[in-house]
Write an enzyme that holds these catalytic residues in place. Structure first.
Site, PDB file in Angstrom:
ATOM      1  N   MET A  32       0.839  -1.199   0.000  1.00  0.00           N
ATOM      2  CA  MET A  32       0.000   0.000   0.000  1.00  0.00           C
ATOM      3  C   MET A  32       0.879   1.256   0.000  1.00  0.00           C
ATOM      4  O   MET A  32       0.394   2.350   0.313  1.00  0.00           O
ATOM      5  CB  MET A  32      -0.932   0.001   1.212  1.00  0.00           C
ATOM      6  CG  MET A  32      -1.906  -1.170   1.180  1.00  0.00           C
ATOM      7  SD  MET A  32      -3.395  -0.894   2.152  1.00  0.00           S
ATOM      8  CE  MET A  32      -2.719  -0.647   3.763  1.00  0.00           C
ATOM      9  N   HIS A  36       9.022   1.173   3.290  1.00  0.00           N
ATOM     10  CA  HIS A  36      10.103   1.215   4.277  1.00  0.00           C
ATOM     11  C   HIS A  36      10.973  -0.028   4.075  1.00  0.00           C
ATOM     12  O   HIS A  36      10.748  -0.804   3.127  1.00  0.00           O
ATOM     13  CB  HIS A  36       9.535   1.309   5.688  1.00  0.00           C
ATOM     14  CG  HIS A  36       8.461   0.286   5.988  1.00  0.00           C
ATOM     15  ND1 HIS A  36       8.701  -1.072   5.985  1.00  0.00           N
ATOM     16  CD2 HIS A  36       7.136   0.429   6.258  1.00  0.00           C
ATOM     17  CE1 HIS A  36       7.589  -1.724   6.272  1.00  0.00           C
ATOM     18  NE2 HIS A  36       6.611  -0.832   6.431  1.00  0.00           N
ATOM     19  N   GLY A  38      11.010  -2.795   5.506  1.00  0.00           N
ATOM     20  CA  GLY A  38      10.268  -4.056   5.502  1.00  0.00           C
ATOM     21  C   GLY A  38       9.855  -4.402   4.074  1.00  0.00           C
ATOM     22  O   GLY A  38      10.091  -5.518   3.586  1.00  0.00           O
ATOM     23  N   HIS A  39       9.266  -3.422   3.395  1.00  0.00           N
ATOM     24  CA  HIS A  39       8.898  -3.631   1.989  1.00  0.00           C
ATOM     25  C   HIS A  39      10.151  -3.939   1.154  1.00  0.00           C
ATOM     26  O   HIS A  39      10.130  -4.806   0.275  1.00  0.00           O
ATOM     27  CB  HIS A  39       8.231  -2.373   1.413  1.00  0.00           C
ATOM     28  CG  HIS A  39       6.955  -1.975   2.101  1.00  0.00           C
ATOM     29  ND1 HIS A  39       6.848  -0.843   2.865  1.00  0.00           N
ATOM     30  CD2 HIS A  39       5.725  -2.559   2.130  1.00  0.00           C
ATOM     31  CE1 HIS A  39       5.608  -0.732   3.325  1.00  0.00           C
ATOM     32  NE2 HIS A  39       4.904  -1.764   2.902  1.00  0.00           N
ATOM     33  N   GLN A 157       5.610 -11.750   6.929  1.00  0.00           N
ATOM     34  CA  GLN A 157       5.052 -12.451   8.095  1.00  0.00           C
ATOM     35  C   GLN A 157       4.475 -11.448   9.104  1.00  0.00           C
ATOM     36  O   GLN A 157       3.704 -11.802   9.984  1.00  0.00           O
ATOM     37  CB  GLN A 157       6.160 -13.277   8.748  1.00  0.00           C
ATOM     38  CG  GLN A 157       5.691 -14.117   9.915  1.00  0.00           C
ATOM     39  CD  GLN A 157       6.826 -14.436  10.866  1.00  0.00           C
ATOM     40  OE1 GLN A 157       7.851 -14.977  10.451  1.00  0.00           O
ATOM     41  NE2 GLN A 157       6.673 -14.088  12.139  1.00  0.00           N
ATOM     42  N   ASP A 159       2.163  -9.455   8.623  1.00  0.00           N
ATOM     43  CA  ASP A 159       0.709  -9.624   8.525  1.00  0.00           C
ATOM     44  C   ASP A 159       0.426 -11.122   8.448  1.00  0.00           C
ATOM     45  O   ASP A 159       0.068 -11.651   7.397  1.00  0.00           O
ATOM     46  CB  ASP A 159       0.176  -8.886   7.298  1.00  0.00           C
ATOM     47  CG  ASP A 159       0.420  -7.397   7.401  1.00  0.00           C
ATOM     48  OD1 ASP A 159      -0.425  -6.690   7.931  1.00  0.00           O
ATOM     49  OD2 ASP A 159       1.508  -6.945   6.970  1.00  0.00           O
ATOM     50  N   VAL A 185      10.849  -7.304   9.457  1.00  0.00           N
ATOM     51  CA  VAL A 185      11.996  -6.401   9.615  1.00  0.00           C
ATOM     52  C   VAL A 185      11.662  -5.427  10.746  1.00  0.00           C
ATOM     53  O   VAL A 185      10.557  -4.877  10.804  1.00  0.00           O
ATOM     54  CB  VAL A 185      12.281  -5.635   8.309  1.00  0.00           C
ATOM     55  CG1 VAL A 185      13.421  -4.644   8.498  1.00  0.00           C
ATOM     56  CG2 VAL A 185      12.614  -6.614   7.190  1.00  0.00           C
ATOM     57  N   SER A 194       6.451  -0.411  10.183  1.00  0.00           N
ATOM     58  CA  SER A 194       5.091  -0.320   9.656  1.00  0.00           C
ATOM     59  C   SER A 194       4.883   1.086   9.105  1.00  0.00           C
ATOM     60  O   SER A 194       5.395   2.059   9.673  1.00  0.00           O
ATOM     61  CB  SER A 194       4.080  -0.578  10.780  1.00  0.00           C
ATOM     62  OG  SER A 194       2.797  -0.110  10.401  1.00  0.00           O
ATOM     63  N   SER A 195       4.130   1.175   8.016  1.00  0.00           N
ATOM     64  CA  SER A 195       3.830   2.500   7.461  1.00  0.00           C
ATOM     65  C   SER A 195       3.071   3.331   8.494  1.00  0.00           C
ATOM     66  O   SER A 195       3.133   4.552   8.499  1.00  0.00           O
ATOM     67  CB  SER A 195       2.993   2.366   6.190  1.00  0.00           C
ATOM     68  OG  SER A 195       3.655   1.540   5.263  1.00  0.00           O
TER      69      SER A 195
HETATM   70  P1  AMP Z   1       1.491  -2.973   3.437  1.00  0.00           P
HETATM   71  O1  AMP Z   1       2.058  -1.919   2.550  1.00  0.00           O
HETATM   72  O2  AMP Z   1       1.477  -2.601   4.879  1.00  0.00           O
HETATM   73  O3  AMP Z   1       0.181  -3.530   2.942  1.00  0.00           O
HETATM   74  O4  AMP Z   1       2.503  -4.181   3.372  1.00  0.00           O
HETATM   75  C1  AMP Z   1       2.878  -4.753   2.148  1.00  0.00           C
HETATM   76  C2  AMP Z   1       3.656  -6.014   2.410  1.00  0.00           C
HETATM   77  O5  AMP Z   1       4.818  -5.686   3.170  1.00  0.00           O
HETATM   78  C3  AMP Z   1       2.862  -7.036   3.226  1.00  0.00           C
HETATM   79  O6  AMP Z   1       3.124  -8.331   2.721  1.00  0.00           O
HETATM   80  C4  AMP Z   1       3.421  -6.870   4.614  1.00  0.00           C
HETATM   81  O7  AMP Z   1       3.330  -8.030   5.413  1.00  0.00           O
HETATM   82  C5  AMP Z   1       4.867  -6.531   4.310  1.00  0.00           C
HETATM   83  N1  AMP Z   1       5.472  -5.827   5.446  1.00  0.00           N
HETATM   84  C6  AMP Z   1       5.013  -4.720   6.080  1.00  0.00           C
HETATM   85  N2  AMP Z   1       5.808  -4.409   7.115  1.00  0.00           N
HETATM   86  C7  AMP Z   1       6.780  -5.332   7.154  1.00  0.00           C
HETATM   87  C8  AMP Z   1       7.900  -5.571   8.000  1.00  0.00           C
HETATM   88  N3  AMP Z   1       8.184  -4.786   9.041  1.00  0.00           N
HETATM   89  N4  AMP Z   1       8.700  -6.622   7.723  1.00  0.00           N
HETATM   90  C9  AMP Z   1       8.435  -7.440   6.679  1.00  0.00           C
HETATM   91  N5  AMP Z   1       7.394  -7.279   5.838  1.00  0.00           N
HETATM   92  C10 AMP Z   1       6.576  -6.241   6.074  1.00  0.00           C
END
Ligand code: AMP
Length: 287
Positions: A32, A36, A38-39, A157, A159, A185, A194-195
């Protein structure tokens, strides 16, 4: 390396068609945005596994409840593009809601075909406080799969319930896609990236840190031989800062998603909590 920004579904399909003709393995990283590290870890994994990598950036309206943060969700497309360029992403797919859902004004299953994951897996943990959320997630991911036609799709992981549900969707609907789970991460002090962390004030961030601390303490106590979920719940609860509002702290088998009384290998230990107005989730899986 050239990263293409595309917001049109037909254009993506054209690119995918020519990649398929070249027998390229395609990786999809759905996000979304507000990217960061994590992504970035998912993107890196995709780059290692695939010939071509597509990152989708789409704040999906149908996975947000009416009182949730859809409008204020951070949108940072310029920075996101920079990150994607840096990591050698081939295409950033960033459609508008209209491109994804057409002119549908009321985005509900009275007007739109939905993918509805099994009740057992959506009526618990995050699904309890976010009714319809996982239907929205499964529907958009299914659409992205059909648009990008990837060989591999990468999910964090972080989510864990989403990861579980999407793996089940791929299996149940016989999709020819391999879901690659990626580890969480964290910041050096343990906070899961997290965003939504951008919503936190300095004080709130301190409170939020107790979530990962609680998980670590539970794991530590488990490693000393304590397996009773009730005792481990108390261990975790006592570490959580009193200023945060615990939504759940649960122990589930990550194979079946059943609640667990005796923690063992492959147990998901998941927390959701509100810190001020910000809802955060974190988890560990017992290795
Ligand atoms: P989002 O943009 O929050 O929908 O996340 C997109 C993808 O990035 C999803 O598969 C999340 O699980 C993953 N994601 C978000 N935060 C982290 C993190 N801290 N570490 C690893 N993957 C993440």
């Amino acid at each position: 390396m050239n990263t293409l920004l595309i917001n049109n579904i037909e254009k993506i399909k054209q690119n995918v068609k020519s990649w398929k003709e070249e027998k390229c393995k395609i990786g999809l990283v759905p996000t979304m945005g507000a990217l960061h590290n994590g992504h970035a870890s998912l993107i890196e994994k995709a780059k290692q596994t695939c010939d071509k990598v597509v990152v989708s950036i789409f704040v999906n309206p149908i996975q947000f409840g009416p009182n949730e943060d859809f409008d204020k969700y951070p949108r940072t497309i310029e920075n996101d593009l920079e990150l994607c360029k840096k990591y050698g992403v081939d295409i950033v797919f960033s459609p508008t809601p209209k491109e994804m859902y057409g002119e549908n004004k009321i985005l509900s299953n009275t007007e739109l075909t939905y993918v509805c994951p099994p009740y057992k897996f959506v009526d618990c943990l995050c699904g309890k406080s976010r009714p319809g959320h996982f239907d929205g997630v499964a529907t958009v991911v299914m659409k992205l799969f059909n648009i990008v036609n990837p060989d591999y799709a990468f999910f964090g992981q972080k989510d864990a319930q989403q990861l579980f549900i999407l793996k089940k969707m791929v299996k149940d609907l016989n999709l020819d896609i391999e879901i690659i789970p990626c580890p969480i991460v964290r910041e050096p002090d343990g906070l899961a990236l997290s965003s939504r962390n951008t919503y936190l004030s300095t004080k709130e961030r301190e409170f939020a840190l107790s979530i990962s601390k609680a998980l670590r303490e539970i794991e530590r106590q488990y490693n000393t031989g304590i397996t009773d979920a009730n005792i481990l719940f108390d261990v975790g609860f006592s570490v959580l800062n009193q200023n945060i509002n615990l939504e759940y702290l649960e122990f589930r088998d990550f194979e079946t998603f059943d609640k667990i009384q005796n923690v063992k290998k492959n147990t998901l230990i998941a927390i959701a909590a509100k810190v001020g107005k910000t809802r955060l989730i974190d988890n560990i899986i017992i290795g």
